[in-house]
Design a protein around this motif. Structure first.
Motif, PDB file in Angstrom:
ATOM      1  N   GLU A 126       0.522  -1.295  -0.299  1.00 37.01           N
ATOM      2  CA  GLU A 126       0.091  -0.053  -0.162  1.00 37.01           C
ATOM      3  C   GLU A 126       0.831   1.530  -0.077  1.00 37.01           C
ATOM      4  OE1 GLU A 126      -3.735  -2.174   2.558  1.00 37.01           O
ATOM      5  OE2 GLU A 126      -2.162  -0.957   3.272  1.00 37.01           O
ATOM      6  N   ASN A 127       1.819   1.154   0.673  1.00 37.29           N
ATOM      7  CA  ASN A 127       2.772   2.565   0.566  1.00 37.29           C
ATOM      8  C   ASN A 127       3.843   2.838  -0.239  1.00 37.29           C
ATOM      9  OD1 ASN A 127       4.342   3.995   2.909  1.00 37.29           O
ATOM     10  ND2 ASN A 127       3.180   1.895   4.243  1.00 37.29           N
ATOM     11  N   LEU A 132       0.564   6.435  -7.235  1.00 37.87           N
ATOM     12  CA  LEU A 132      -0.477   5.940  -7.860  1.00 37.87           C
ATOM     13  C   LEU A 132      -1.521   5.983  -7.491  1.00 37.87           C
ATOM     14  CD1 LEU A 132       0.816   2.685  -9.202  1.00 37.87           C
ATOM     15  CD2 LEU A 132       1.770   4.427 -10.420  1.00 37.87           C
ATOM     16  N   GLU A 133      -1.860   5.497  -6.389  1.00 37.54           N
ATOM     17  CA  GLU A 133      -3.208   6.011  -5.836  1.00 37.54           C
ATOM     18  C   GLU A 133      -4.018   7.259  -5.972  1.00 37.54           C
ATOM     19  OE1 GLU A 133      -5.482   5.941  -1.596  1.00 37.54           O
ATOM     20  OE2 GLU A 133      -3.538   3.975  -1.911  1.00 37.54           O
ATOM     21  N   ILE A 134      -2.499   8.403  -6.118  1.00 33.00           N
ATOM     22  CA  ILE A 134      -3.583  10.034  -5.363  1.00 33.00           C
ATOM     23  C   ILE A 134      -3.528  10.535  -7.362  1.00 33.00           C
ATOM     24  CG2 ILE A 134      -2.464  10.302  -3.443  1.00 33.00           C
ATOM     25  CD1 ILE A 134      -0.016  11.534  -4.795  1.00 33.00           C
ATOM     26  N   ARG A 142      -2.559  -0.045 -10.822  1.00 33.21           N
ATOM     27  CA  ARG A 142      -1.939   0.570  -9.503  1.00 33.21           C
ATOM     28  C   ARG A 142      -0.422  -0.982  -8.319  1.00 33.21           C
ATOM     29  NH1 ARG A 142      -6.097   3.310  -6.558  1.00 33.21           N
ATOM     30  NH2 ARG A 142      -5.936   1.928  -4.849  1.00 33.21           N
ATOM     31  N   GLN A 143      -1.299  -1.470  -8.574  1.00 35.39           N
ATOM     32  CA  GLN A 143      -0.993  -2.953  -7.274  1.00 35.39           C
ATOM     33  C   GLN A 143      -0.001  -3.424  -8.887  1.00 35.39           C
ATOM     34  OE1 GLN A 143      -4.254  -5.544  -5.890  1.00 35.39           O
ATOM     35  NE2 GLN A 143      -1.935  -7.614  -5.670  1.00 35.39           N
ATOM     36  N   ALA A 181       7.280   3.465  -8.446  1.00 36.28           N
ATOM     37  CA  ALA A 181       6.659   2.462  -9.498  1.00 36.28           C
ATOM     38  C   ALA A 181       6.405   3.936 -10.233  1.00 36.28           C
ATOM     39  CB  ALA A 181       5.783   2.321  -7.816  1.00 36.28           C
ATOM     40  N   ASN A 182       6.460   4.855  -9.685  1.00 38.96           N
ATOM     41  CA  ASN A 182       5.954   6.374 -10.861  1.00 38.96           C
ATOM     42  C   ASN A 182       6.342   5.348 -12.190  1.00 38.96           C
ATOM     43  OD1 ASN A 182       3.407   7.527  -8.793  1.00 38.96           O
ATOM     44  ND2 ASN A 182       5.126   8.125  -8.091  1.00 38.96           N
TER      45      ASN A 182
END
Length: 405
Positions: A126-127, A132-134, A142-143, A181-182
């Motif tokens: 989740e961190n 990606l979430e925002i 995103r996962q 991840a971004n």
């Protein structure tokens, strides 16, 4: 290809009137301390110019107060510049409005800070998903992207754990995975490893180098540690009082310091752990087996006063060695040099460290051949035992001088 270009970048903290006086004092070579006393303004960065190539690890190094952290915050405009230009892919981000800048930050660059900045009540996965979430990326995508980043960082096994279950080094790896991840084109790292224990810090440096080999991002890395800069940087910019003193590879800065400040800054470095085969190699005395016969080889040995030649072909690709005895035997038996070629020669790459070369050459009956592995083992030169011992002796002598001062 140039990814980031900085031109005449200046940041002075203070009121406008103070800034103008401070700028003039900087031009007059006044110290930061004198400028603060007289104007109340602080020079963060002054007239900085550099470019960063795509896929390069560019290290900005300096002591506390040198302006390095201000500089990296100017690059993504966390701090607004007083003057100058910052180009990313040719676009001057110093002139973007807030929305345009937000898009650049979301899609072009990510930042990794000294403090890990992980949310304690979110899992590692989740961190890693957070950026990606925002940005509004769908959960499934995103996962997948977060898991890929964790896999690259060797952390996928820990994705369901929480930050307090991980060591400091692993937490920083999560911070790095979150940034990656971004899928940014540019990674900004501000003293990212300085809070870690020395052993873990070294492991993180190794992991960054290995990770960069996979992801090939453009990385701007801030550090106050010269050894860290030399270890990971393709090129290094050394700062003092908001200005860049020198830009170059670690070898260039060590062997040709631009001024007394740089010379003093680097004088206590163990050069055997920085200088490479390319720095100490000498031209090889060769014989071209595509052309030469035993008589030519023997004549060359006599004229050069040596008893062995390094054998190459027309493309200067390494083949082995030819000794005087072997060439004489070939002449006697009417053989070619190929018939008496000794292929047992130790090769090293041009960027192998002297400290790693010494154990190889210690018992070697021949010089070591320095080759370019990316160009079919093309011969670049040879390393002889005397060059290695001389380089090690110079390092020892310098350390002894410093110990006596």
């Amino acid at each position: 290809m140039t990814k980031v270009k900085v031109e005449n970048l200046t940041k002075i903290f203070g009121k406008k009137q103070q800034q103008q006086v401070a700028l003039q004092m900087v031009k007059e070579k006044k110290s930061k301390t004198d400028i603060v006393k007289e104007t109340g303004a602080t020079v963060g960065v002054y007239d900085v110019n550099f470019d960063v190539k795509e896929g390069e690890i560019f290290v900005i190094m300096g002591l506390s107060g040198s302006g390095k952290s201000t500089l990296i915050r100017l690059i993504n405009r966390i701090i607004e510049p007083t003057s100058g230009d910052i180009y990313i892919d040719g676009q001057d981000i110093a002139k973007l409005d807030k929305e345009e800048l937000r898009e650049v930050r979301r899609h072009k660059m990510s930042m990794v800070f000294q403090n890990f900045g992980l949310f304690p009540h979110r899992t590692i996965l989740e961190n890693t998903e957070y950026g990606l979430e925002i940005r509004g990326v769908e959960k499934e995508e995103r996962q997948q992207r977060a898991e890929k980043a964790l896999e690259n960082s060797g952390l996928l096994t820990f994705k369901d754990q929480y930050p307090d279950q991980l060591s400091g080094g692993m937490q920083q790896r999560v911070g790095l995975a979150r940034a990656l991840a971004n899928d940014p084109e540019i990674l900004l790292m501000d003293e990212a490893f300085s809070a870690l224990d020395p052993l873990i810090r070294r492991e993180m440096q190794d992991e960054l180098i290995e990770l960069q080999d996979k992801v090939k991002k453009t990385i701007i890395f801030i550090t106050h540690d010269l050894n860290e800069a030399l270890r990971i940087g393709d090129r290094i910019a050394l700062m003092k009082d908001g200005q860049i003193m020198q830009i170059g590879t670690g070898e260039e800065i060590l062997t040709n310091p631009a001024n007394d400040y740089v010379r003093e800054f680097v004088e206590d470095v163990d050069r055997s752990k920085v200088l490479t085969a390319q720095n100490i190699m000498v031209p090889a005395i060769t014989t071209n087996l595509d052309i030469d016969g035993p008589n030519v080889a023997l004549q060359r040995m006599r004229s050069e006063e040596v008893s062995m030649l390094v054998a190459v072909n027309k493309k200067r690709e390494l083949l082995g060695t030819i000794t005087a005895d072997a060439a004489a035997e070939a002449r006697k038996n009417k053989q070619t040099l190929h018939d008496v070629l000794d292929k047992n020669i130790i090769t090293v790459e041009k960027d192998m460290l002297i400290s790693d070369i010494f154990p190889l050459i210690y018992d070697s009956p021949t010089p070591l051949a320095v080759v370019d592995n990316e160009d079919n083992d093309r011969l670049l030169g040879v390393v002889i035992r005397g060059s290695v011992i001389e380089a090690l002796a110079e390092t020892t002598d310098e350390n002894e001088v410093m110990d006596n001062e």
